[in-house]
Design an enzyme around this catalytic site. Structure first.
Site, PDB file in Angstrom:
ATOM      1  CE1 TYR A  71      15.597  34.783  39.417  1.00 52.06           C
ATOM      2  CE2 TYR A  71      17.709  35.663  38.651  1.00 52.06           C
ATOM      3  CZ  TYR A  71      16.885  34.612  38.890  1.00 52.06           C
ATOM      4  OH  TYR A  71      17.705  33.279  38.832  1.00 52.06           O
ATOM      5  CG  PHE A 123      24.296  21.199  13.315  1.00 53.72           C
ATOM      6  CD1 PHE A 123      24.585  21.950  14.585  1.00 53.72           C
ATOM      7  CD2 PHE A 123      25.123  21.764  12.170  1.00 53.72           C
ATOM      8  CE1 PHE A 123      25.389  22.931  14.669  1.00 53.72           C
ATOM      9  CE2 PHE A 123      25.961  22.768  12.572  1.00 53.72           C
ATOM     10  CZ  PHE A 123      26.097  23.427  13.629  1.00 53.72           C
ATOM     11  CB  THR A 124      28.608  19.796  15.467  1.00 54.20           C
ATOM     12  OG1 THR A 124      28.105  21.131  15.185  1.00 54.20           O
ATOM     13  CG2 THR A 124      29.346  19.429  13.998  1.00 54.20           C
ATOM     14  CG  ASP A 214      18.127  23.438  14.365  1.00 60.99           C
ATOM     15  OD1 ASP A 214      19.311  22.740  14.527  1.00 60.99           O
ATOM     16  OD2 ASP A 214      17.717  24.494  14.448  1.00 60.99           O
ATOM     17  CE  LYS A 257      23.333  29.501  13.947  1.00 63.27           C
ATOM     18  NZ  LYS A 257      23.840  29.219  15.478  1.00 63.27           N
ATOM     19  NE  ARG A 381      31.467  22.898  10.081  1.00 60.60           N
ATOM     20  CZ  ARG A 381      31.138  22.926  11.471  1.00 60.60           C
ATOM     21  NH1 ARG A 381      29.779  23.333  11.629  1.00 60.60           N
ATOM     22  NH2 ARG A 381      31.900  22.462  12.278  1.00 60.60           N
ATOM     23  CG  PHE A 448      34.538  21.168  14.732  1.00 62.41           C
ATOM     24  CD1 PHE A 448      33.967  19.863  15.195  1.00 62.41           C
ATOM     25  CD2 PHE A 448      34.165  22.322  15.066  1.00 62.41           C
ATOM     26  CE1 PHE A 448      32.747  20.144  15.731  1.00 62.41           C
ATOM     27  CE2 PHE A 448      32.868  22.419  15.529  1.00 62.41           C
ATOM     28  CZ  PHE A 448      32.187  21.224  16.197  1.00 62.41           C
TER      29      PHE A 448
END
Ligand SMILES: CC1=C(O)/C(=C\N=C(/Cc2ccc(O)c(F)c2)C(=O)O)C(COP(=O)(O)O)=CN1
Length: 456
Positions: A71, A123-124, A214, A257, A381, A448
């Site tokens: 843990y 960005f969303t 980011d 990514k 998009r 979306f």
């Protein structure tokens, strides 16, 4: 033109479920003409996203067997911490379950109501967390980024005069940090140059404003610096990545990514006080600061993925696949965002369907048509993803109304991309007969994902 062969061989396969056009017409109707609502087994070539869809390597799978599921103090966290420090250079890392986890923590510890967070295009999820904590996102990307046909090497760059104007207008004390996306997803996977990163850091440091990247697709950004920016042709991807990160005070990362994993993320910073605040909050939202919502095995896979991601042969092929598909569409006269980005080919749906008004959702329509034609799943998009303006209640109306054909990492071969190109060309040939859609179900937040439509 040469496109380098896949620098890997296939060891395990996952069969693709083949469908007929008649079945796909039924499936897309059941999904409300929203590709997000299709089932995976209804898609033949799934280009919805490069997020979490990566094929892991045998080395990463081996690492999954070495998960230390203690843990606290897992050896996999210590491995991840060591790798992030070595390759990204930040002093502190707070693991999170994925990018949004890091965005949530960062926004909560740095933003106070009434703040402004400047960034290179929205960005969303990033904007949603900034707004949720009371900030206003301010777009300071170069104007050229909003023109899909302008073929410039670094369309992700910050327009420094816009940044200076914002600082003069609102004052540095109302700008907790600048969010620099490397690369810029919704501009078409466009990179930021090293020179621009250096200049942004210098300007922000002069005003005591932190720069938080980011870093979600930072390896692709590093590749474009290597291949497009003066002085970097002989520099390794790893060295470029390290220099890029040296111009930031920290970063959020969706490991799904460019860290080559199916789940995972992290928040990095150099500032001790920020780290203390993030460590307090992470236990509330993600778990211990030594696992952040991931199992030990996931942290091990991400540590190994980070090392693999800086291999030139991997990223050279990945970007070559994007270029291969973009070149085929471009040769057929299909309008695609230029230059080709690092993770996807973006079709300009407004140019593809000029007779479909933006509030009849051309990108949504084109993604649905493409799916019926070939079983290829793409992502809207455009105006649907842009959501509504909180003040006016009207749709945000982005200049870029795009359909994203997003390539998962190490999954598809060039033959799959030939099939995708043939499908796009077939739809292009009958574009005059395509009408738009109307929205019949509109969710309040990030609409979306679950909105539903029907043909006009
Ligand atoms: C540049 C950036 C991202 O691209 C990103 C995610 N991207 C996705 C998944 C996705 C996200 C939001 C959508 O509106 C969307 F339809 C698709 C994608 O497909 O591109 C995140 C968030 O990282 P998380 O997904 O690990 O939490 C942060 N920053």
């Amino acid at each position: 033109k040469h496109y380098v062969a896949e620098p890997y061989k296939i060891k395990v396969i996952e069969p693709i479920s083949v469908t007929t056009k008649a079945e796909r017409e039924r499936f897309i109707a059941e999904a409300g003409y929203n590709t997000f609502l299709l089932r995976s087994n209804q898609c033949m070539i799934d280009l919805l996203t490069d997020s979490g869809t990566t094929a892991m390597s045998d080395n990463q799978w081996a690492g999954m067997m070495l998960g230390d599921e203690a843990y606290a103090g897992s050896r996999n966290f210590l491995h991840l911490q060591e790798v992030v420090r070595e390759y990204y250079g930040f002093r502190h890392i707070v693991p999170t379950h994925q990018g949004r986890g890091a965005e949530n923590l960062l926004s909560m510890i740095m933003i106070k109501p009434g703040d402004c967070v400047p960034g290179n295009m929205y960005f969303t999820t990033t904007r949603a967390h900034q707004e949720r904590n009371g900030a206003t996102f301010v777009d300071i990307i170069v104007d050229e980024a909003h023109d899909s046909q302008l073929d410039l090497p670094f369309k992700g760059n910050v327009d420094l005069s816009k940044l200076e104007r914002l600082i003069a207008e609102v004052g540095a004390e109302r700008i907790p940090y600048l969010c620099l996306a490397v690369t810029v997803n919704l501009a078409g996977g466009q990179p930021v140059s090293m020179a621009n990163m250096r200049a942004v850091h210098k300007l922000c440091a002069a005003h005591g404003i932190k720069v938080m990247y980011d870093a979600t697709r930072c390896i692709e950004n590093a590749y474009f610096i290597k291949t497009r920016e003066e002085g970097y042709a002989d520099v390794t991807i790893a060295a470029i990545l390290k220099e890029m990160m040296s111009y930031a005070d920290g970063c959020t990362m969706s490991g799904k990514k460019d860290c080559l994993v199916n789940i995972g993320g992290f928040l990095c910073m150099n500032d001790e006080e920020l780290y203390q605040k993030a460590s307090e909050l992470v236990v509330l939202f993600e778990g211990m600061p030594s696992y952040g919502g991931m199992a030990g095995r996931d942290m091990e896979a991400m540590a190994r993925g980070i090392v693999e991601s800086v291999d030139y042969n991997y990223i050279h092929h990945r970007v070559a696949q994007c270029r291969y598909l973009a070149d085929k569409l471009d040769e057929a006269g299909i309008p695609v965002v230029k230059p080709t980005g690092g993770h996807a080919v973006f079709i300009d749906a407004r140019a593809f369907l000029p007779h479909v008004a933006q509030d009849r959702f051309p990108a949504q329509t084109l993604a649905a048509e493409l799916y019926v034609e070939s079983g290829v799943r793409a992502m809207e998009r455009g105006i649907v993803s842009a959501g509504r303006n909180r003040e006016t209640g009207d749709h945000h109306r982005p200049k870029l109304e795009l359909v994203r054909l997003t390539l998962p990492r190490r999954v598809y071969t060039y033959a799959h991309l030939d099939t995708v190109a043939e499908a796009c060309i077939a739809v292009y040939k009958r574009r005059g007969r395509i009408a738009g859609l109307e929205m019949i179900h509109e969710p309040k937040v990030l609409r979306f994902f679950t909105a539903r439509f029907q043909p006009l």
